[in-house]
Motif scaffolding. Structure first.
Motif, PDB file in Angstrom:
ATOM      1  N   GLY A  26     -29.521 -19.546  76.083  1.00 18.16           N
ATOM      2  CA  GLY A  26     -28.319 -20.697  76.341  1.00 18.16           C
ATOM      3  C   GLY A  26     -28.634 -21.428  76.622  1.00 18.16           C
ATOM      4  O   GLY A  26     -28.169 -22.647  76.878  1.00 18.16           O
ATOM      5  N   ILE A  27     -30.129 -21.244  77.365  1.00 13.86           N
ATOM      6  CA  ILE A  27     -30.448 -22.328  78.359  1.00 13.86           C
ATOM      7  C   ILE A  27     -31.244 -23.362  78.210  1.00 13.86           C
ATOM      8  O   ILE A  27     -31.807 -23.424  76.563  1.00 13.86           O
ATOM      9  N   PRO A  28     -30.696 -25.009  78.344  1.00 12.88           N
ATOM     10  CA  PRO A  28     -30.942 -26.059  77.525  1.00 12.88           C
ATOM     11  C   PRO A  28     -32.565 -26.328  77.739  1.00 12.88           C
ATOM     12  O   PRO A  28     -32.877 -26.331  78.826  1.00 12.88           O
ATOM     13  N   ILE A  29     -33.926 -26.725  75.892  1.00 16.14           N
ATOM     14  CA  ILE A  29     -35.248 -26.723  76.950  1.00 16.14           C
ATOM     15  C   ILE A  29     -35.174 -27.912  75.093  1.00 16.14           C
ATOM     16  O   ILE A  29     -34.007 -28.480  74.739  1.00 16.14           O
ATOM     17  N   PRO A  30     -36.488 -28.419  75.054  1.00 17.90           N
ATOM     18  CA  PRO A  30     -36.162 -29.278  74.711  1.00 17.90           C
ATOM     19  C   PRO A  30     -37.136 -28.453  73.152  1.00 17.90           C
ATOM     20  O   PRO A  30     -37.402 -28.001  72.952  1.00 17.90           O
ATOM     21  N   LYS A  31     -36.421 -29.394  72.363  1.00 19.55           N
ATOM     22  CA  LYS A  31     -36.217 -28.646  70.754  1.00 19.55           C
ATOM     23  C   LYS A  31     -37.792 -28.205  70.047  1.00 19.55           C
ATOM     24  O   LYS A  31     -38.403 -29.284  70.870  1.00 19.55           O
ATOM     25  N   THR A  32     -38.531 -27.109  69.836  1.00 19.12           N
ATOM     26  CA  THR A  32     -40.253 -26.698  69.790  1.00 19.12           C
ATOM     27  C   THR A  32     -40.933 -26.610  68.521  1.00 19.12           C
ATOM     28  O   THR A  32     -39.492 -25.772  68.475  1.00 19.12           O
ATOM     29  N   ILE A  33     -41.520 -26.384  68.274  1.00 13.11           N
ATOM     30  CA  ILE A  33     -42.444 -26.242  67.205  1.00 13.11           C
ATOM     31  C   ILE A  33     -43.392 -25.308  66.869  1.00 13.11           C
ATOM     32  O   ILE A  33     -44.463 -26.521  67.782  1.00 13.11           O
TER      33      ILE A  33
ATOM     34  N   ARG B 128     -39.239 -35.316  60.311  1.00 15.86           N
ATOM     35  CA  ARG B 128     -37.912 -34.780  60.045  1.00 15.86           C
ATOM     36  C   ARG B 128     -36.894 -33.559  61.717  1.00 15.86           C
ATOM     37  O   ARG B 128     -36.233 -34.557  61.704  1.00 15.86           O
ATOM     38  N   GLU B 129     -38.188 -32.874  62.611  1.00 14.51           N
ATOM     39  CA  GLU B 129     -37.439 -31.920  63.169  1.00 14.51           C
ATOM     40  C   GLU B 129     -37.510 -32.734  64.809  1.00 14.51           C
ATOM     41  O   GLU B 129     -36.088 -32.369  65.657  1.00 14.51           O
ATOM     42  N   LEU B 130     -38.143 -33.156  64.798  1.00 15.64           N
ATOM     43  CA  LEU B 130     -38.579 -33.838  66.503  1.00 15.64           C
ATOM     44  C   LEU B 130     -38.411 -35.520  66.464  1.00 15.64           C
ATOM     45  O   LEU B 130     -38.649 -35.742  67.470  1.00 15.64           O
ATOM     46  N   GLY B 131     -39.327 -36.191  65.330  1.00 13.86           N
ATOM     47  CA  GLY B 131     -38.771 -37.811  66.013  1.00 13.86           C
ATOM     48  C   GLY B 131     -40.451 -37.815  66.271  1.00 13.86           C
ATOM     49  O   GLY B 131     -40.736 -37.664  67.273  1.00 13.86           O
ATOM     50  N   PHE B 132     -40.656 -39.152  66.018  1.00  9.74           N
ATOM     51  CA  PHE B 132     -42.083 -39.515  67.399  1.00  9.74           C
ATOM     52  C   PHE B 132     -41.222 -40.778  67.745  1.00  9.74           C
ATOM     53  O   PHE B 132     -40.143 -41.331  68.425  1.00  9.74           O
ATOM     54  N   PRO B 133     -41.214 -40.824  69.467  1.00  9.31           N
ATOM     55  CA  PRO B 133     -42.983 -40.006  69.921  1.00  9.31           C
ATOM     56  C   PRO B 133     -42.542 -38.417  70.080  1.00  9.31           C
ATOM     57  O   PRO B 133     -41.426 -37.930  69.989  1.00  9.31           O
ATOM     58  N   VAL B 134     -43.616 -37.164  69.702  1.00  8.37           N
ATOM     59  CA  VAL B 134     -43.686 -36.506  70.524  1.00  8.37           C
ATOM     60  C   VAL B 134     -44.660 -35.820  71.277  1.00  8.37           C
ATOM     61  O   VAL B 134     -45.925 -36.277  71.270  1.00  8.37           O
TER      62      VAL B 134
ATOM     63  N   SER C  60     -30.745 -37.723  78.880  1.00  9.33           N
ATOM     64  CA  SER C  60     -29.452 -38.881  79.143  1.00  9.33           C
ATOM     65  C   SER C  60     -28.204 -37.756  79.087  1.00  9.33           C
ATOM     66  O   SER C  60     -26.991 -38.946  79.677  1.00  9.33           O
ATOM     67  N   ASN C  61     -27.864 -36.313  78.423  1.00  8.49           N
ATOM     68  CA  ASN C  61     -26.846 -36.182  79.020  1.00  8.49           C
ATOM     69  C   ASN C  61     -26.238 -34.606  79.533  1.00  8.49           C
ATOM     70  O   ASN C  61     -25.905 -33.892  79.497  1.00  8.49           O
ATOM     71  N   GLY C  62     -27.359 -34.519  80.392  1.00 10.35           N
ATOM     72  CA  GLY C  62     -27.847 -33.356  81.615  1.00 10.35           C
ATOM     73  C   GLY C  62     -29.149 -33.015  81.748  1.00 10.35           C
ATOM     74  O   GLY C  62     -29.622 -33.708  81.674  1.00 10.35           O
ATOM     75  N   TYR C  63     -29.556 -31.777  81.468  1.00 15.66           N
ATOM     76  CA  TYR C  63     -30.806 -31.743  81.921  1.00 15.66           C
ATOM     77  C   TYR C  63     -31.235 -30.306  81.234  1.00 15.66           C
ATOM     78  O   TYR C  63     -31.053 -29.989  80.317  1.00 15.66           O
ATOM     79  N   ARG C  64     -33.106 -30.888  80.788  1.00 14.53           N
ATOM     80  CA  ARG C  64     -33.325 -29.529  79.959  1.00 14.53           C
ATOM     81  C   ARG C  64     -34.626 -29.293  80.666  1.00 14.53           C
ATOM     82  O   ARG C  64     -35.167 -29.302  81.135  1.00 14.53           O
ATOM     83  N   ILE C  65     -34.819 -28.019  80.346  1.00 11.52           N
ATOM     84  CA  ILE C  65     -36.150 -26.956  81.465  1.00 11.52           C
ATOM     85  C   ILE C  65     -37.200 -27.275  80.523  1.00 11.52           C
ATOM     86  O   ILE C  65     -37.360 -27.067  79.305  1.00 11.52           O
ATOM     87  N   CYS C  66     -38.215 -27.962  81.067  1.00  4.24           N
ATOM     88  CA  CYS C  66     -39.791 -27.856  80.933  1.00  4.24           C
ATOM     89  C   CYS C  66     -40.717 -27.036  81.012  1.00  4.24           C
ATOM     90  O   CYS C  66     -41.365 -27.014  79.896  1.00  4.24           O
ATOM     91  N   GLU C  67     -40.389 -26.385  81.686  1.00  5.10           N
ATOM     92  CA  GLU C  67     -40.799 -25.005  81.910  1.00  5.10           C
ATOM     93  C   GLU C  67     -40.806 -24.550  83.082  1.00  5.10           C
ATOM     94  O   GLU C  67     -40.431 -24.939  83.718  1.00  5.10           O
ATOM     95  N   ALA C  68     -41.631 -22.797  83.415  1.00  8.96           N
ATOM     96  CA  ALA C  68     -41.967 -22.519  84.558  1.00  8.96           C
ATOM     97  C   ALA C  68     -42.478 -21.846  85.309  1.00  8.96           C
ATOM     98  O   ALA C  68     -43.261 -21.715  84.496  1.00  8.96           O
TER      99      ALA C  68
END
Length: 330
Positions: free
Chosen positions: A118-125, A138-144, A261-269
């Motif tokens: 449940g930790i926020p991350i960028p949506k990824t494919i 459709r899922e991510l949009g551009f830029p990507v 814009s509304n919090g944080y997302r984990i890029c990587e560890a």
């Protein structure tokens, strides 16, 4: 305390990550710690149920250490993992464990574990061939953002601004079929050219810096020319970094956080984070902090140590720009 540091490259100036190894050597010497820097490829891995302790390195047997520090990160090979598991099963403490190193060496696996918690991350494919541009749009949009699964120091990461650029890249990837795996990731506009690196040691966030690009690039890595400044994160950001390290099983972690814009997302560890920029920005000694935490965890006595040049440097700056703070995991 007797430690091994496993490093997979030639140890000389200018080699990526070598500067951090030199810092570990400097810190160990000042602390009265015996530190052996060893290449994991030079071990002879002998598995025998009739033997107890077994460590053969360049043809000679080695005594058992108190602690092993892997510094191979996302470039950890199967052979290195096998070596780490061998010594883990023989009861040697590690920073970090083989399972944790393996989990974060693969960017997608890291994100799968974090999203499951449940930790926020960028949506990824996960990329596959041929690339379906329609699904990406459709899922991510551009830029990507496009990343290789095992890139490091900002390499293997690029931004496709629109569908036309992405089509060109997709055609190139489809034609190459090089065996390199990619992920496609949601672009976080609010964090363009900016992120926060939080250093977590033994369940505590001990320092942080904000990284910014200096050339308008969306990547802020210090290794690519970005600049780092001391940063005191809000409690919720610090707690998030600690939670990330805990979920991934990392005793030592560099957690990269994007500012949404509304919090944080984990890029990587990162399991063996670079820390030249962090030490410069925050005036701390990362190896000292790691050695101290591990000595406490292992119940080993503190050595009498002389004051190092780094301690003198930090003491002189302590009243000017304090940066060290701790957030304990609840």
């Amino acid at each position: 305390m007797h430690c091994w540091l496993l490093f997979h490259r030639e140890l000389r100036r200018g080699v990526p990550e070598a500067a951090e190894v030199f810092r570990f050597q400097q810190s160990a010497a000042q602390a009265g710690i015996r530190l052996d820097v060893l290449n994991p490829r030079d071990f002879e891995l002998i598995v025998d149920s009739t033997e107890g302790w077994s460590a053969v390195y360049q043809g000679r047997k080695l005594a058992k250490p108190d602690l092993i520090i892997p510094r191979t990160g996302s470039e950890t090979s199967y052979f290195t993992l096998a070596v780490l598991r061998h010594f883990e099963r023989q009861g040697i403490a590690m920073v970090n464990s083989p399972a944790a190193v393996e989990a974060v060496a693969d960017k997608l696996q890291t994100l799968q574990i974090l999203s499951g918690a449940g930790i926020p991350i960028p949506k990824t494919i996960l990329g596959k061939f041929p690339v379906d541009v329609g699904v990406i749009e459709r899922e991510l949009g551009f830029p990507v953002v496009v990343k290789t699964l095992r890139g490091t120091r900002g390499n293997g990461v690029l931004l496709c601004a629109n569908r036309e650029q992405f089509n060109d890249l997709a055609n190139l990837l489809d034609g190459a079929q090089s065996g390199t795996d990619f992920i496609f990731q949601q672009y976080v506009q609010a964090s363009h050219g900016r992120d926060v690196r939080v250093l977590v040691i033994n369940g505590r966030a001990v320092a942080a810096m904000e990284r910014r690009s200096t050339d308008g690039s969306f990547k802020s890595n210090i290794s690519l020319g970005g600049v780092g400044t001391a940063f005191e994160p809000p409690p919720d950001m610090a707690e998030l970094a600690v939670r990330v390290a805990n979920v991934l099983g990392l005793d030592v972690a560099g957690v990269d956080i994007l500012l949404d814009s509304n919090g944080y997302r984990i890029c990587e560890a990162n399991s063996s984070p670079g820390f030249q920029g962090l030490e410069k920005a925050c005036h701390i000694s990362v190896p000292d902090a790691i050695f101290s935490a591990m000595r406490d965890r292992l119940g080993l006595p503190t050595s009498v140590r002389r004051r190092s040049s780094w301690q003198t440097f930090f003491a002189g700056l302590a009243t000017q720009s304090p940066c060290v703070w701790t957030v304990a995991h609840p």
